[in-house]
Structure formats: C-alpha cells, structure tokens
Design a protein around this motif. Structure first.
Motif, mmCIF file in Angstrom:
data_model
loop_
_atom_site.group_PDB
_atom_site.id
_atom_site.type_symbol
_atom_site.label_atom_id
_atom_site.label_comp_id
_atom_site.label_asym_id
_atom_site.label_seq_id
_atom_site.Cartn_x
_atom_site.Cartn_y
_atom_site.Cartn_z
ATOM 1 N N THR A 7 13.945 34.660 -23.975
ATOM 2 C CA THR A 7 14.798 34.945 -24.932
ATOM 3 C C THR A 7 15.882 33.918 -25.128
ATOM 4 O O THR A 7 16.552 33.752 -24.107
ATOM 5 N N PHE A 8 15.802 32.906 -26.036
ATOM 6 C CA PHE A 8 16.895 31.887 -26.150
ATOM 7 C C PHE A 8 18.247 32.599 -26.307
ATOM 8 O O PHE A 8 18.525 33.284 -27.545
ATOM 9 N N LYS A 9 19.374 32.612 -25.627
ATOM 10 C CA LYS A 9 20.477 32.961 -25.662
ATOM 11 C C LYS A 9 21.563 32.074 -26.273
ATOM 12 O O LYS A 9 22.207 32.244 -27.099
ATOM 13 N N LEU A 10 21.628 30.752 -25.636
ATOM 14 C CA LEU A 10 22.226 29.936 -26.507
ATOM 15 C C LEU A 10 21.478 28.584 -26.051
ATOM 16 O O LEU A 10 20.644 28.215 -25.095
ATOM 17 N N THR A 11 21.627 27.636 -27.027
ATOM 18 C CA THR A 11 20.473 26.561 -27.399
ATOM 19 C C THR A 11 21.574 25.178 -27.387
ATOM 20 O O THR A 11 22.768 25.252 -27.493
ATOM 21 N N SER A 12 20.912 24.080 -27.424
ATOM 22 C CA SER A 12 21.397 22.581 -27.738
ATOM 23 C C SER A 12 22.400 22.877 -28.758
ATOM 24 O O SER A 12 23.665 22.444 -28.824
ATOM 25 N N LYS A 13 22.080 23.467 -30.106
ATOM 26 C CA LYS A 13 22.770 23.531 -31.165
ATOM 27 C C LYS A 13 24.137 24.528 -30.853
ATOM 28 O O LYS A 13 25.248 24.118 -31.345
ATOM 29 N N ASP A 14 24.242 25.389 -29.993
ATOM 30 C CA ASP A 14 25.232 26.207 -29.758
ATOM 31 C C ASP A 14 26.384 25.508 -28.927
ATOM 32 O O ASP A 14 27.507 25.809 -28.900
ATOM 33 N N THR A 15 25.831 24.644 -27.883
ATOM 34 C CA THR A 15 26.622 24.185 -26.661
ATOM 35 C C THR A 15 26.745 22.718 -26.953
ATOM 36 O O THR A 15 27.093 21.874 -25.943
ATOM 37 N N ASP A 16 26.244 22.007 -28.073
ATOM 38 C CA ASP A 16 26.482 20.812 -28.454
ATOM 39 C C ASP A 16 25.831 19.618 -27.077
ATOM 40 O O ASP A 16 26.290 18.676 -26.744
ATOM 41 N N GLY A 17 24.576 20.289 -26.845
ATOM 42 C CA GLY A 17 23.781 19.486 -26.037
ATOM 43 C C GLY A 17 24.094 19.614 -24.502
ATOM 44 O O GLY A 17 23.437 19.062 -23.820
ATOM 45 N N GLN A 18 25.139 20.601 -24.196
ATOM 46 C CA GLN A 18 25.601 20.579 -22.829
ATOM 47 C C GLN A 18 24.513 21.402 -21.866
ATOM 48 O O GLN A 18 24.186 21.165 -20.858
ATOM 49 N N PHE A 19 24.009 22.599 -22.333
ATOM 50 C CA PHE A 19 23.230 23.430 -21.505
ATOM 51 C C PHE A 19 22.623 24.194 -22.796
ATOM 52 O O PHE A 19 22.961 24.556 -23.549
ATOM 53 N N THR A 20 21.273 24.880 -22.003
ATOM 54 C CA THR A 20 20.789 26.001 -22.587
ATOM 55 C C THR A 20 20.783 27.190 -21.878
ATOM 56 O O THR A 20 20.641 27.136 -20.583
ATOM 57 N N LEU A 21 20.697 28.551 -22.475
ATOM 58 C CA LEU A 21 20.673 29.552 -21.587
ATOM 59 C C LEU A 21 19.522 30.380 -22.189
ATOM 60 O O LEU A 21 19.571 30.856 -23.280
ATOM 61 N N ILE A 22 18.641 30.875 -21.205
ATOM 62 C CA ILE A 22 17.690 31.502 -21.529
ATOM 63 C C ILE A 22 17.288 32.758 -20.388
ATOM 64 O O ILE A 22 17.576 32.643 -19.359
ATOM 65 N N GLU A 23 16.957 33.989 -21.126
ATOM 66 C CA GLU A 23 16.841 35.156 -20.376
ATOM 67 C C GLU A 23 15.135 35.288 -20.398
ATOM 68 O O GLU A 23 14.645 35.291 -21.347
ATOM 69 N N GLU A 24 14.625 35.518 -19.000
ATOM 70 C CA GLU A 24 13.222 35.770 -19.132
ATOM 71 C C GLU A 24 13.018 36.990 -18.283
ATOM 72 O O GLU A 24 13.673 37.715 -17.376
ATOM 73 N N THR A 25 11.972 37.802 -19.126
ATOM 74 C CA THR A 25 11.789 39.263 -18.377
ATOM 75 C C THR A 25 10.219 39.246 -18.190
ATOM 76 O O THR A 25 9.574 38.901 -19.362
ATOM 77 N N ASN A 26 9.748 38.931 -17.028
ATOM 78 C CA ASN A 26 8.369 38.914 -16.630
ATOM 79 C C ASN A 26 7.855 40.037 -15.675
ATOM 80 O O ASN A 26 8.612 40.454 -14.548
ATOM 81 N N PRO A 27 6.565 40.372 -15.714
ATOM 82 C CA PRO A 27 5.988 41.217 -14.760
ATOM 83 C C PRO A 27 5.628 40.551 -13.414
ATOM 84 O O PRO A 27 5.370 39.342 -13.572
ATOM 85 N N PRO A 28 5.418 41.613 -12.438
ATOM 86 C CA PRO A 28 4.859 40.832 -11.144
ATOM 87 C C PRO A 28 3.371 39.978 -11.612
ATOM 88 O O PRO A 28 2.499 40.379 -12.184
ATOM 89 N N GLY A 29 3.498 38.806 -10.902
ATOM 90 C CA GLY A 29 2.400 38.054 -10.772
ATOM 91 C C GLY A 29 2.561 36.842 -11.709
ATOM 92 O O GLY A 29 1.830 35.771 -11.597
ATOM 93 N N MET A 30 3.470 36.928 -12.785
ATOM 94 C CA MET A 30 3.916 35.854 -13.720
ATOM 95 C C MET A 30 4.305 34.662 -12.836
ATOM 96 O O MET A 30 5.269 34.905 -11.780
ATOM 97 N N MET A 31 3.830 33.465 -12.925
ATOM 98 C CA MET A 31 4.248 32.187 -12.376
ATOM 99 C C MET A 31 3.983 31.101 -13.001
ATOM 100 O O MET A 31 3.468 31.039 -14.131
ATOM 101 N N ILE A 32 4.868 30.027 -12.670
ATOM 102 C CA ILE A 32 4.817 28.866 -13.038
ATOM 103 C C ILE A 32 4.434 27.890 -11.802
ATOM 104 O O ILE A 32 5.322 27.873 -10.810
ATOM 105 N N PRO A 33 3.593 27.132 -12.147
ATOM 106 C CA PRO A 33 3.162 26.164 -10.995
ATOM 107 C C PRO A 33 4.261 25.010 -10.639
ATOM 108 O O PRO A 33 4.784 24.736 -11.537
ATOM 109 N N PRO A 34 3.987 24.607 -9.462
ATOM 110 C CA PRO A 34 4.915 23.264 -8.930
ATOM 111 C C PRO A 34 4.992 22.244 -10.012
ATOM 112 O O PRO A 34 3.894 21.976 -10.560
ATOM 113 N N HIS A 35 6.048 21.969 -10.269
ATOM 114 C CA HIS A 35 6.395 20.885 -11.257
ATOM 115 C C HIS A 35 7.431 20.137 -11.173
ATOM 116 O O HIS A 35 8.362 20.740 -10.303
#
Length: 181
Positions: free
Chosen positions: A58-86
């Motif tokens: 869920t995007f809470k604050l984006t580039s448009k809100d912060t003039d490109g300074q930062f993005t703030l995202i809330e993530e809610t995920n179940p057990p087992g969800m993963m993102i591989p090494p990157h």
C-alpha cells in the motif's frame, strides 16, 4: 596559564562558536525557506494498493508527495512470502516491522526482525527477505530517494499467475535492480 595563552584560547573558542551556525547549516537546503510540499495525512486504510508479484503493498507516500525525497510503503504479507536476493543501484531501503516476523539478509548478515525492529539495506548491497513465523507480517518500507513505486506499479500490472521471471528481471533492470543467482 599565562595571560597570552588565556587570550589566545578565548579568541579561538569565540571564533569556533561563531562558526557553529554556518557548520550546522552546511549541506542543508536553505533552512529558512518555506517548504513547497503540501502536508498530507494518510489514514490507516488509505493508500494505493498494489500486488507486486504476491507482495501486498500500500503506497502511503510517493515521489509526488515528497518531491522525490522518499517513498513510504506498507507491506502486509503471509508467512512464506519472500523476495529473493537482489541489489539496488539507485536506492537505499529501510524495513521496519510493525507486526509479525521478517527474516532479512543484508550483505552477509541474516537476522529475524520482530515488531519495532528495523534493518537498513544500502544501495549496492545484496539483500532479501522472507516472512517467517505463523502470522502475517506488516512492514513499513522506506525508499530513498523516491521513484521505485513506478517499478512496483509496472510489476503489479503483470498478468495474474506464476510470474515470468525473465520478464520480471527485465522490468527490474530498467530501474537498476539485479537479481542474484
């Protein structure tokens, strides 16, 4: 201490004190200039929801809100969800766990974050994460500088079903992200 030494120290100390305001403001953008940003309040149930290959964001604050300074995202995920090494070449990320448990690897260090814990993943350092435990994990993801939400939206627009990893890698590479073998 003789009088000359006392005077020299006093003059040097006074000179140092008068330069403190200049030192304190060096590297900052015009501290007295009013912000051109609009204040924003985002309620708990507000924000743009995007399913990024299973990562519920869920995007809470984006580039448009912060003039490109930062993005703030809330993530809610179940057990087992993963993102591989990157690796990100353009952004630093901060992961703060609000609920549940998140196993995170940054560089060579793997740890389990619990509510209140956070991890910093600087650009050019490999990292990955996985929801562990037996309940959903809610995490705040802060990204510096902003803009990566554009990639997340593009990934969220892929057709449902098992992702085509070659396509995902191609999209991510446009944004300076490389998956590791």
């Amino acid at each position: 201490m003789n009088r000359n030494s006392f005077l020299k120290r006093g003059i040097l100390s006074a000179a140092a004190l008068t330069s403190l305001p200049a030192l304190a403001s060096s590297g900052r953008k015009e501290p007295n200039k009013p912000s051109s940003l609009d204040p924003k309040v985002v309620r708990n149930d507000e924000g743009k929801k995007v399913n990024v290959i299973g990562d519920q964001q869920t995007f809470k604050l984006t580039s448009k809100d912060t003039d490109g300074q930062f993005t703030l995202i809330e993530e809610t995920n179940p057990p087992g969800m993963m993102i591989p090494p990157h690796v990100h070449t353009n952004e630093d990320e901060v992961f703060k766990v609000l609920e549940g448990e998140l196993e995170i690897t940054v560089g060579e260090k793997t740890t389990i974050l619990q509510a209140g814990d956070l991890a910093f993943a600087p650009r050019n350092i490999p990292h990955s994460w996985k929801v562990v435990g037996d309940k959903d994990c809610k995490t705040i993801l802060s990204i510096f500088p902003a803009g990566l939400e554009v990639m997340f939206e593009e990934l969220g627009g892929l057709p449902p079903g098992p992702p085509d990893f070659a396509n995902v890698s191609e999209i991510c590479s446009k944004y300076g992200i490389t998956f590791l073998a």
